[in-house]
Design a protein around this motif. Sequence first.
Motif, mmCIF file in Angstrom:
data_model
loop_
_atom_site.group_PDB
_atom_site.id
_atom_site.type_symbol
_atom_site.label_atom_id
_atom_site.label_comp_id
_atom_site.label_asym_id
_atom_site.label_seq_id
_atom_site.Cartn_x
_atom_site.Cartn_y
_atom_site.Cartn_z
ATOM 1 N N THR A 21 -23.962 -9.149 -12.120
ATOM 2 C CA THR A 21 -22.960 -8.912 -13.800
ATOM 3 C C THR A 21 -22.260 -10.828 -12.535
ATOM 4 N N GLU A 22 -22.008 -11.814 -12.888
ATOM 5 C CA GLU A 22 -21.324 -13.244 -12.257
ATOM 6 C C GLU A 22 -20.240 -13.560 -13.020
ATOM 7 N N VAL A 23 -18.793 -13.694 -12.215
ATOM 8 C CA VAL A 23 -18.440 -14.144 -13.053
ATOM 9 C C VAL A 23 -17.108 -15.682 -12.260
ATOM 10 N N VAL A 24 -17.057 -16.647 -13.011
ATOM 11 C CA VAL A 24 -17.116 -17.469 -12.918
ATOM 12 C C VAL A 24 -15.624 -17.892 -13.542
ATOM 13 N N CYS A 25 -14.411 -19.309 -13.039
ATOM 14 C CA CYS A 25 -13.366 -18.728 -14.123
ATOM 15 C C CYS A 25 -12.666 -20.317 -13.147
ATOM 16 N N THR A 26 -12.647 -21.009 -14.074
ATOM 17 C CA THR A 26 -12.088 -22.961 -13.975
ATOM 18 C C THR A 26 -10.963 -22.848 -13.998
ATOM 19 N N SER A 27 -10.271 -23.619 -13.752
ATOM 20 C CA SER A 27 -8.310 -24.132 -14.455
ATOM 21 C C SER A 27 -8.560 -26.009 -14.747
ATOM 22 N N PHE A 28 -8.616 -25.617 -16.037
ATOM 23 C CA PHE A 28 -8.475 -27.624 -16.277
ATOM 24 C C PHE A 28 -7.240 -27.766 -16.732
ATOM 25 N N GLY A 29 -6.879 -27.320 -16.371
ATOM 26 C CA GLY A 29 -4.981 -28.908 -17.002
ATOM 27 C C GLY A 29 -4.893 -27.218 -17.501
ATOM 28 N N ALA A 30 -4.927 -28.496 -19.314
ATOM 29 C CA ALA A 30 -4.906 -27.249 -20.248
ATOM 30 C C ALA A 30 -5.398 -25.777 -20.787
ATOM 31 N N THR A 31 -6.790 -26.122 -20.361
ATOM 32 C CA THR A 31 -7.844 -24.840 -20.742
ATOM 33 C C THR A 31 -8.329 -24.284 -18.872
ATOM 34 N N ILE A 32 -8.747 -22.958 -19.328
ATOM 35 C CA ILE A 32 -9.609 -22.119 -18.133
ATOM 36 C C ILE A 32 -10.575 -22.091 -18.577
ATOM 37 N N LEU A 33 -11.672 -22.054 -18.120
ATOM 38 C CA LEU A 33 -12.871 -22.210 -18.739
ATOM 39 C C LEU A 33 -13.612 -20.467 -17.991
ATOM 40 N N VAL A 34 -14.019 -19.955 -18.606
ATOM 41 C CA VAL A 34 -14.151 -18.727 -18.146
ATOM 42 C C VAL A 34 -15.902 -18.385 -17.682
ATOM 43 N N VAL A 35 -16.929 -18.032 -17.389
ATOM 44 C CA VAL A 35 -17.999 -17.826 -17.290
ATOM 45 C C VAL A 35 -18.403 -16.406 -16.978
ATOM 46 N N VAL A 36 -19.122 -15.621 -18.014
ATOM 47 C CA VAL A 36 -19.014 -13.763 -17.514
ATOM 48 C C VAL A 36 -20.722 -13.255 -17.927
ATOM 49 N N GLN A 110 -14.533 -3.251 -20.243
ATOM 50 C CA GLN A 110 -13.188 -2.735 -19.124
ATOM 51 C C GLN A 110 -13.381 -3.181 -17.270
ATOM 52 N N ARG A 111 -14.363 -3.425 -17.286
ATOM 53 C CA ARG A 111 -15.345 -3.845 -15.764
ATOM 54 C C ARG A 111 -15.087 -4.940 -15.370
ATOM 55 N N LEU A 112 -15.533 -5.571 -17.125
ATOM 56 C CA LEU A 112 -15.958 -7.061 -16.687
ATOM 57 C C LEU A 112 -14.526 -7.785 -16.642
ATOM 58 N N LYS A 113 -13.032 -7.318 -17.205
ATOM 59 C CA LYS A 113 -11.987 -7.434 -17.719
ATOM 60 C C LYS A 113 -11.766 -7.779 -15.971
ATOM 61 N N GLU A 114 -11.413 -6.369 -15.336
ATOM 62 C CA GLU A 114 -11.185 -6.231 -13.231
ATOM 63 C C GLU A 114 -11.538 -7.406 -12.961
ATOM 64 N N LEU A 115 -13.209 -8.065 -13.330
ATOM 65 C CA LEU A 115 -13.207 -8.746 -12.571
ATOM 66 C C LEU A 115 -12.825 -10.064 -12.946
ATOM 67 N N ILE A 116 -12.822 -10.774 -13.965
ATOM 68 C CA ILE A 116 -12.004 -11.684 -14.534
ATOM 69 C C ILE A 116 -11.350 -12.100 -14.171
ATOM 70 N N HIS A 117 -10.079 -10.581 -13.804
ATOM 71 C CA HIS A 117 -9.271 -11.140 -12.947
ATOM 72 C C HIS A 117 -8.902 -11.209 -11.728
ATOM 73 N N ARG A 118 -10.399 -11.085 -10.836
ATOM 74 C CA ARG A 118 -10.241 -10.727 -9.139
ATOM 75 C C ARG A 118 -10.171 -12.822 -9.189
ATOM 76 N N CYS A 119 -11.180 -13.384 -9.625
ATOM 77 C CA CYS A 119 -11.020 -14.724 -10.172
ATOM 78 C C CYS A 119 -10.317 -15.199 -10.757
ATOM 79 N N ARG A 120 -8.796 -15.697 -10.580
ATOM 80 C CA ARG A 120 -7.311 -15.776 -11.119
ATOM 81 C C ARG A 120 -7.527 -17.260 -10.505
ATOM 82 N N VAL A 121 -7.405 -18.395 -11.132
ATOM 83 C CA VAL A 121 -7.204 -19.794 -11.001
ATOM 84 C C VAL A 121 -5.877 -19.935 -11.855
#
Length: 122
Positions: A21-36, A110-121
Amino acid sequence: MATQPTPVSKQTREVVCGIPTEVVCTSFGATILVVVTQYGKMGTLVSVEPEAVPDGINRTLWTTKVLLGKDEPLVHISAKHLVTLVSQEAGNKAVLLAMALKDKSMEGIQRLKELIHRCRVW
């Protein structure tokens, strides 16, 4: 001319319930992009936004809208479970979620939520 904030991005990879599984989180000012993704592609694109709530309601309501892909109830439920905390922690910013999941079990989510939180931007 005002300068735009530079997008900040983090990513991680892990095996979740036996699936790479891959997770990428990107912050674009007013929006956050999360790819799982568990398929190596973006999959279904869902907008998750906080909704204005009437006075006296102590919790945030969330609006989900499928922008691309299958519009099924499980997609909306999974999206809310995966990224409402992201929006809350970011000050109720809108989140754009791209997800391509093989495993949609509660344990997997639940595991994916943990991964997303690890990529906190946010």
